[in-house]
Write a protein that holds these residues in place. Structure first.
Motif, PDB file in Angstrom:
ATOM      1  N   HIS A 125      59.303  99.381  -8.044  1.00  0.00           N
ATOM      2  CA  HIS A 125      58.867  97.984  -8.080  1.00  0.00           C
ATOM      3  C   HIS A 125      57.413  97.884  -7.617  1.00  0.00           C
ATOM      4  O   HIS A 125      56.613  97.135  -8.205  1.00  0.00           O
ATOM      5  N   ALA A 126      57.063  98.649  -6.582  1.00  0.00           N
ATOM      6  CA  ALA A 126      55.677  98.618  -6.081  1.00  0.00           C
ATOM      7  C   ALA A 126      54.713  99.128  -7.154  1.00  0.00           C
ATOM      8  O   ALA A 126      53.620  98.569  -7.345  1.00  0.00           O
ATOM      9  N   ILE A 127      55.120 100.155  -7.888  1.00  0.00           N
ATOM     10  CA  ILE A 127      54.262 100.696  -8.956  1.00  0.00           C
ATOM     11  C   ILE A 127      54.096  99.664 -10.075  1.00  0.00           C
ATOM     12  O   ILE A 127      53.004  99.441 -10.595  1.00  0.00           O
ATOM     13  N   ALA A 128      55.215  99.008 -10.423  1.00  0.00           N
ATOM     14  CA  ALA A 128      55.164  97.979 -11.474  1.00  0.00           C
ATOM     15  C   ALA A 128      54.251  96.825 -11.044  1.00  0.00           C
ATOM     16  O   ALA A 128      53.484  96.280 -11.848  1.00  0.00           O
ATOM     17  N   THR A 129      54.318  96.472  -9.757  1.00  0.00           N
ATOM     18  CA  THR A 129      53.504  95.364  -9.249  1.00  0.00           C
ATOM     19  C   THR A 129      52.025  95.715  -9.322  1.00  0.00           C
ATOM     20  O   THR A 129      51.201  94.920  -9.791  1.00  0.00           O
ATOM     21  N   GLU A 130      51.696  96.927  -8.881  1.00  0.00           N
ATOM     22  CA  GLU A 130      50.300  97.342  -8.897  1.00  0.00           C
ATOM     23  C   GLU A 130      49.752  97.380 -10.328  1.00  0.00           C
ATOM     24  O   GLU A 130      48.629  96.952 -10.591  1.00  0.00           O
ATOM     25  N   ALA A 131      50.586  97.871 -11.248  1.00  0.00           N
ATOM     26  CA  ALA A 131      50.141  97.934 -12.644  1.00  0.00           C
ATOM     27  C   ALA A 131      49.950  96.525 -13.208  1.00  0.00           C
ATOM     28  O   ALA A 131      48.991  96.257 -13.936  1.00  0.00           O
ATOM     29  N   ALA A 132      50.850  95.615 -12.827  1.00  0.00           N
ATOM     30  CA  ALA A 132      50.723  94.233 -13.315  1.00  0.00           C
ATOM     31  C   ALA A 132      49.451  93.600 -12.762  1.00  0.00           C
ATOM     32  O   ALA A 132      48.736  92.886 -13.474  1.00  0.00           O
ATOM     33  N   GLU A 133      49.141  93.865 -11.503  1.00  0.00           N
ATOM     34  CA  GLU A 133      47.909  93.330 -10.900  1.00  0.00           C
ATOM     35  C   GLU A 133      46.694  93.819 -11.672  1.00  0.00           C
ATOM     36  O   GLU A 133      45.754  93.072 -11.932  1.00  0.00           O
ATOM     37  N   GLN A 134      46.741  95.076 -12.051  1.00  0.00           N
ATOM     38  CA  GLN A 134      45.589  95.693 -12.689  1.00  0.00           C
ATOM     39  C   GLN A 134      45.429  95.262 -14.158  1.00  0.00           C
ATOM     40  O   GLN A 134      44.316  95.109 -14.657  1.00  0.00           O
ATOM     41  N   THR A 135      46.551  95.027 -14.841  1.00  0.00           N
ATOM     42  CA  THR A 135      46.451  94.729 -16.281  1.00  0.00           C
ATOM     43  C   THR A 135      46.139  93.267 -16.570  1.00  0.00           C
ATOM     44  O   THR A 135      45.807  92.939 -17.699  1.00  0.00           O
TER      45      THR A 135
END
Ligand code: SAH
Length: 254
Positions: A125-135
């Motif tokens: 979930h943390a990885i998905a969140t970081e990727a969403a922030e970046q995209t």
């Protein structure tokens, strides 16, 4: 440089304030070197994207005042990725890429030949969140509980199509299969490094709405297969089609 974007759990409302915990404060202060009065974009998956400014930043935490809504809430297509549990680094790559490529949900599945079973959902979930922030997307893909593939297929909902990536061939290529297909609810199924068993292939092909496809004459690793399938789907039926401006494009065009 584009503005820092952070996903938060809080409601985002005009003149509201958000306080960040130690982790996000560390990211803001020490990684991004943000200072008082710097602007930060915030999103929570519900209220769109908000411009905020830093009104407090110290070791204890950071406070942000909401200045105004930058973009209304928007969601990409209703696309799930079912991915057999593979070894951790590869699974984490898949989660990051699925978030970048616009999957709405990711479900890790146990198949006959999965050889890893430990899944740290919180980390994913943390990885998905970081990727969403970046995209720049306005939602974080949901990471669903691990489930057995056989059970997921047995309970397959009749209204969701299943792009079944079958390494054994005997299927149309993905672009051909998707050419005449309709948009709507979809899922992509990718198997483990050991591939699917004959029984699993039959079960996946038997669900209502199954679309078995080949990703070409070479066998791809699970992460490559996931990226390829997500890309082909987005280009054929998703928001890479250019039929409508994406929310980001619409914003940029204003
Ligand atoms: N060990 C297997 C390959 C598994 S690859 C073998 O040698 O046959 C992992 C997953 O990626 C597969 O289960 C499938 O879902 C997907 N995949 C890889 N290459 C593919 C291809 N050419 N066509 C369709 N799916 C593919």
């Amino acid at each position: 440089m584009s503005l820092i974007r952070l996903h938060v759990a809080d409601d985002l409302v005009q003149d509201g304030a958000v306080f960040l915990g130690p982790q996000q404060t560390h990211y803001l202060a020490n990684v991004m070197r943000a200072r008082m009065d710097d602007e930060v974009l915030l999103f929570n998956g519900r209220d769109g994207e908000w411009l905020s400014s830093i009104v407090e930043i110290s070791r204890r935490g950071a406070g942000l005042r909401l200045l105004g809504r930058h973009r209304p809430q928007a969601q990409g297509p209703d696309l799930d990725l079912l991915i057999a549990v593979v070894k951790r680094p590869r699974l984490e790559t898949i989660i990051e890429k699925a978030a970048e490529l616009g999957a709405r949900r990711v479900r890790p599945v146990i198949t006959a030949r999965t050889n890893a079973s430990q899944v740290n959902l919180e980390r994913l979930h943390a990885i998905a969140t970081e990727a969403a922030e970046q995209t720049g997307r306005l939602d974080v893909p949901q990471i669903l509980e691990v489930a057995r593939l056989a059970e997921v297929l047995a309970e397959w909902p009749g209204d969701r199509r299943l792009l079944f990536c079958d390494e054994a061939g005997e299927a149309a290529t993905a672009l051909d299969a998707l050419a005449g297909a309709e948009r709507g609810l979809w899922a992509i199924l990718i198997g483990p490094e050991g591939g699917f068993t004959a029984e699993e292939r039959l079960a996946a092909r038997a669900v209502t709405g199954a679309v078995p496809v080949s990703l070409g004459p070479r066998i791809l690793r699970a992460d490559t297969a996931a990226i390829a399938a997500l890309s082909l789907w987005q280009a054929s039926l998703g928001d890479w089609r250019g039929l409508e401006l994406s929310s980001r494009g619409a914003h940029l065009a204003q």
